[in-house]
Scaffold this active site. Sequence first.
Site, PDB file in Angstrom:
ATOM      1  N   CYS A  69       0.803  -1.231   0.000  1.00  0.00           N
ATOM      2  CA  CYS A  69       0.000   0.000   0.000  1.00  0.00           C
ATOM      3  C   CYS A  69       0.836   1.282   0.000  1.00  0.00           C
ATOM      4  O   CYS A  69       0.539   2.225  -0.744  1.00  0.00           O
ATOM      5  CB  CYS A  69      -1.001   0.001   1.148  1.00  0.00           C
ATOM      6  SG  CYS A  69      -0.297  -0.028   2.813  1.00  0.00           S
ATOM      7  N   HIS A 104      -3.091   0.893   7.117  1.00  0.00           N
ATOM      8  CA  HIS A 104      -3.266   0.868   5.662  1.00  0.00           C
ATOM      9  C   HIS A 104      -3.296   2.309   5.170  1.00  0.00           C
ATOM     10  O   HIS A 104      -3.730   3.213   5.894  1.00  0.00           O
ATOM     11  CB  HIS A 104      -4.583   0.140   5.331  1.00  0.00           C
ATOM     12  CG  HIS A 104      -4.862   0.014   3.866  1.00  0.00           C
ATOM     13  ND1 HIS A 104      -3.922  -0.446   2.962  1.00  0.00           N
ATOM     14  CD2 HIS A 104      -5.978   0.296   3.130  1.00  0.00           C
ATOM     15  CE1 HIS A 104      -4.455  -0.460   1.744  1.00  0.00           C
ATOM     16  NE2 HIS A 104      -5.695  -0.002   1.829  1.00  0.00           N
ATOM     17  N   SER A 121      -4.073  -3.239  -2.111  1.00  0.00           N
ATOM     18  CA  SER A 121      -4.449  -3.949  -0.898  1.00  0.00           C
ATOM     19  C   SER A 121      -4.664  -5.410  -1.248  1.00  0.00           C
ATOM     20  O   SER A 121      -4.847  -5.751  -2.423  1.00  0.00           O
ATOM     21  CB  SER A 121      -5.744  -3.358  -0.324  1.00  0.00           C
ATOM     22  OG  SER A 121      -6.284  -4.197   0.682  1.00  0.00           O
TER      23      SER A 121
END
Length: 243
Positions: A69, A104, A121
Site C-alpha cells: 500500500c 493501511h 491492498s
Amino acid sequence: CVQPSVPPVPNYKLSMSIPEWLQAIQTYMKMLQYNHTGTQFFEIRKTRPLSGLMETAKEMTRESLPIKCLEAVILGIYLTNGQPSVERFPISFKTHFSGNYFHHVVLGIYCNGRYGSLGMSRRSDLMDKPLTYRTLSDLVFEFEDSYKKYLHSVKKVKIGLYVPHEPHSFQPIEWKQLVLNVSKMMRTEVRKELEKFARDMRMKILKPSSAHSPMKERSRGKSLSPRRRQASPQRRACRRDKS
C-alpha cells in the site's frame, strides 16, 4: 527460461479523460501485483523529501516488482505528477481485528469536485475507488463500510495535505494533518470535521503541521533550523513505527 513480462508504464494521452487516466494507472499497479512475500522490495521512509521518494517510484517502474500500500501511494503520486487538475493526498487507516491493529494507506484523489482513490491492498475494495464521491466524508465512509465486511473496526483516520506537483520538491509529504479518533466519534461529527478540512484544503489555506507550531517544536528543546531534519537512523525508525 522465459523472462517475466514487464508491464508498460502508462502514458497520458490528451484524448483521455481524467477517470480513464486514473484507471490506466490503477490497472498498471494491479499488473505489478500485490506483494504477498513478506519482504518489502523498496524502502520508503515517510520523512524523506518528495524528490527522493519520486526517485524510488522511478525505480519501481524499472524493477516491476510487486508492491504494497505505501509503495502504491508513492507510485500513484509519481504517475499523476504534471496533472495540475488532479489533487493527491494520503488517507491512512488504523483498524482493529481479532486483538490486533492494522495500518493501511491509500492515495486520495480530488478532481472536478469529486473524490476517489488509488492504491493497493489484499482486498479489492480497500484500494482504488472511482472518482464519483461528492464529499471526502462519503469516500472515507465507503472505506469504513468496506472494512466492516472483513470485521475490521476503524479506530483512526489520518488525512494528509495535497502533495505538490513539483517532483523535485525538497518538502516531505504531510501524512497526517488531520487525525480523527473515529471509534470515539459519531458519524455526524466525523463528517463535520472531514468537510471542514476538505474545504480548507480546497482553499489551500492549510500548511504542514510542522510549519505552524513553532512553539510546540521549541518547547521540546529542538532548534528550528533546517538541520533539524537530520534525525539519527534510530530516531527515524522509531518515528516510522509509530504510524
